[in-house]
Scaffold this active site. Sequence first.
Site, mmCIF file in Angstrom:
data_model
loop_
_atom_site.group_PDB
_atom_site.id
_atom_site.type_symbol
_atom_site.label_atom_id
_atom_site.label_comp_id
_atom_site.label_asym_id
_atom_site.label_seq_id
_atom_site.Cartn_x
_atom_site.Cartn_y
_atom_site.Cartn_z
ATOM 1 N N ILE A 192 0.530 2.513 -9.273
ATOM 2 C CA ILE A 192 0.114 1.944 -7.987
ATOM 3 C C ILE A 192 -1.290 1.348 -8.098
ATOM 4 C CG2 ILE A 192 -0.351 2.437 -5.554
ATOM 5 C CD1 ILE A 192 1.830 4.641 -5.771
ATOM 6 N N ASP B 28 -10.636 6.957 -13.959
ATOM 7 C CA ASP B 28 -9.375 7.558 -14.417
ATOM 8 C C ASP B 28 -9.703 8.522 -15.543
ATOM 9 O OD1 ASP B 28 -6.681 7.878 -15.718
ATOM 10 O OD2 ASP B 28 -6.132 6.391 -14.212
ATOM 11 N N THR C 32 -3.440 7.212 -0.048
ATOM 12 C CA THR C 32 -1.975 7.094 0.039
ATOM 13 C C THR C 32 -1.344 7.939 -1.070
ATOM 14 O OG1 THR C 32 -2.004 5.161 -1.409
ATOM 15 C CG2 THR C 32 -2.007 4.726 0.967
ATOM 16 N N ASP D 175 -2.365 7.971 4.797
ATOM 17 C CA ASP D 175 -0.899 7.930 4.886
ATOM 18 C C ASP D 175 -0.287 9.288 4.541
ATOM 19 O OD1 ASP D 175 1.604 6.539 5.219
ATOM 20 O OD2 ASP D 175 1.854 6.573 3.046
ATOM 21 N N GLU E 137 2.568 17.681 6.831
ATOM 22 C CA GLU E 137 3.233 16.471 7.326
ATOM 23 C C GLU E 137 4.401 16.890 8.217
ATOM 24 O OE1 GLU E 137 4.041 13.863 4.005
ATOM 25 O OE2 GLU E 137 1.922 13.557 3.643
ATOM 26 N N HIS F 39 3.162 8.855 6.387
ATOM 27 C CA HIS F 39 3.678 8.794 5.000
ATOM 28 C C HIS F 39 4.716 7.670 4.831
ATOM 29 C CE1 HIS F 39 4.300 11.430 1.191
ATOM 30 N NE2 HIS F 39 4.466 10.143 0.915
ATOM 31 N N ILE F 40 4.261 6.462 5.128
ATOM 32 C CA ILE F 40 5.172 5.313 5.085
ATOM 33 C C ILE F 40 4.937 4.409 3.869
ATOM 34 C CG2 ILE F 40 5.588 5.204 7.586
ATOM 35 C CD1 ILE F 40 3.494 2.851 7.620
ATOM 36 N N GLY F 41 4.124 4.905 2.926
ATOM 37 C CA GLY F 41 3.788 4.069 1.770
ATOM 38 C C GLY F 41 5.008 3.445 1.102
ATOM 39 N N ALA F 42 6.054 4.247 0.961
ATOM 40 C CA ALA F 42 7.254 3.760 0.249
ATOM 41 C C ALA F 42 8.318 3.255 1.216
ATOM 42 C CB ALA F 42 7.823 4.896 -0.593
HETATM 43 P P1 NAD Z 1 0.802 7.347 -11.918
HETATM 44 O O1 NAD Z 1 1.158 8.612 -12.592
HETATM 45 O O2 NAD Z 1 1.423 6.088 -12.401
HETATM 46 O O3 NAD Z 1 -0.790 7.124 -11.990
HETATM 47 C C1 NAD Z 1 -1.695 8.154 -11.756
HETATM 48 C C2 NAD Z 1 -3.006 7.825 -12.436
HETATM 49 O O4 NAD Z 1 -3.932 8.852 -12.107
HETATM 50 C C3 NAD Z 1 -2.905 7.790 -13.963
HETATM 51 O O5 NAD Z 1 -3.543 6.638 -14.468
HETATM 52 C C4 NAD Z 1 -3.615 9.065 -14.396
HETATM 53 O O6 NAD Z 1 -4.242 8.962 -15.668
HETATM 54 C C5 NAD Z 1 -4.623 9.243 -13.275
HETATM 55 N N1 NAD Z 1 -5.083 10.623 -13.142
HETATM 56 C C6 NAD Z 1 -4.353 11.755 -13.212
HETATM 57 N N2 NAD Z 1 -5.133 12.827 -13.033
HETATM 58 C C7 NAD Z 1 -6.399 12.360 -12.840
HETATM 59 C C8 NAD Z 1 -7.654 12.975 -12.618
HETATM 60 N N3 NAD Z 1 -7.777 14.320 -12.578
HETATM 61 N N4 NAD Z 1 -8.723 12.194 -12.452
HETATM 62 C C9 NAD Z 1 -8.625 10.840 -12.537
HETATM 63 N N5 NAD Z 1 -7.454 10.188 -12.761
HETATM 64 C C10 NAD Z 1 -6.365 10.956 -12.913
HETATM 65 O O7 NAD Z 1 1.071 7.582 -10.368
HETATM 66 P P2 NAD Z 1 1.492 6.478 -9.269
HETATM 67 O O8 NAD Z 1 2.939 6.206 -9.366
HETATM 68 O O9 NAD Z 1 0.525 5.364 -9.333
HETATM 69 O O10 NAD Z 1 1.278 7.348 -7.942
HETATM 70 C C11 NAD Z 1 -0.031 7.685 -7.489
HETATM 71 C C12 NAD Z 1 0.036 8.620 -6.309
HETATM 72 O O11 NAD Z 1 0.696 7.959 -5.210
HETATM 73 C C13 NAD Z 1 0.810 9.917 -6.522
HETATM 74 O O12 NAD Z 1 0.102 10.974 -5.907
HETATM 75 C C14 NAD Z 1 2.103 9.707 -5.770
HETATM 76 O O13 NAD Z 1 2.661 10.908 -5.347
HETATM 77 C C15 NAD Z 1 1.618 8.859 -4.599
HETATM 78 N N6 NAD Z 1 2.651 8.067 -3.898
HETATM 79 C C16 NAD Z 1 2.617 8.019 -2.542
HETATM 80 C C17 NAD Z 1 3.547 7.255 -1.844
HETATM 81 C C18 NAD Z 1 3.488 7.157 -0.351
HETATM 82 O O14 NAD Z 1 4.521 6.975 0.277
HETATM 83 N N7 NAD Z 1 2.312 7.218 0.248
HETATM 84 C C19 NAD Z 1 4.556 6.563 -2.539
HETATM 85 C C20 NAD Z 1 4.544 6.607 -3.920
HETATM 86 C C21 NAD Z 1 3.579 7.366 -4.602
#
Ligand code: NAD
Length: 308
Positions: A150, A169, A228, A254, A259, A280-283
Amino acid sequence: MRILITDPIDPEGIKLLRSKGLDVDEKYAIPQEELRSIITNYDAIIIRSRTKITREIIDAAKLLKVIGRAGVGLDNIDVSYAISKGIKVVSTPEATSTSVAELVFAYILCHYRKLVKANSSMKDRKWLKHELTGNELRGKTLGIIGLGRIGIEVARRAKAFEVKLLVYDIRDVSKECGEINALQVPLETLLEESDIITIHVPLTKETYHMIGERELSKMKRTAIIINTSRGEVVDEKALLKALNEGWIAGAGLDVFKHEPPIEEWEIELISHPNVIATPHIGASTKEAQRRAGYLIVNAVLNELIKSK
Ligand code: NAD
């Protein structure tokens, strides 16, 4: 083979399963007890975030070969226990990234152009033209915490707004930073220098409350923070304090610890005038749901074929 679906997925995906001759049962919103008693009949289960696949469910699932989670985040599945029982766990984390990234810009633009107030005041028949002077995004610094699926989509879209990008990161993401013309920096620098901070890390032991009082106090008083990812990545009580005491200018949320939010201070947080909150509407876009349904069905089918 029999497949149980307990959270709604796109109907095209279900059609595809049936077209392969699989016996599909759709039982939405069933209580955990009922799930435990019927799971024994199924070779696969497809869920989203509502259904909890606990040890008890796994123990009762004598035929289960695969758990399919449409979407991202496996926190509702006891993954290690499932794997120890030879059950495959598949998900579709890539399906929703674009939708979440686009929502981030909705938050930013709402804050920068005061759209919530502009809209509600118009409906109250008030013409607040002079009170609604906003800000441009161009030239501001956007800090991205977590440059995964994301985070990178946010960064790609940010280019069009001509913002400066900072990234924090735990991985070395210098290659990705090169592609998006961003600078990977320590968290401290990102907090101090960003005008907008957006969080995209998973919820882990390390990221639990990674943004608390200490971190919020380092941010610019004009900065906004957008979450989010998962509610508990941010210490929400500390965020409320930061907003009430003017340490930061606003938040877009979000995701929440509860929730929906239930406690008094949680209601105070979502009701804060400088907070934009969404359930929680991100997706929650048609495109993301269609993609997630299609991808999860294919992933489950692959695993079932391999298990034969
Ligand atoms: P991802 O695994 O592709 O990316 C996560 C990134 O965070 C990675 O680059 C990782 O190296 C980094 N990371 C992990 N631990 C870390 C730390 N301690 N410090 C710094 N960086 C760290 O994940 P994604 O698919 O991009 O999803 C990101 C978040 O979004 C997740 O929490 C997921 O649950 C959430 N999400 C929310 C919705 C929504 O509806 N709001 C929808 C999809 C995903």
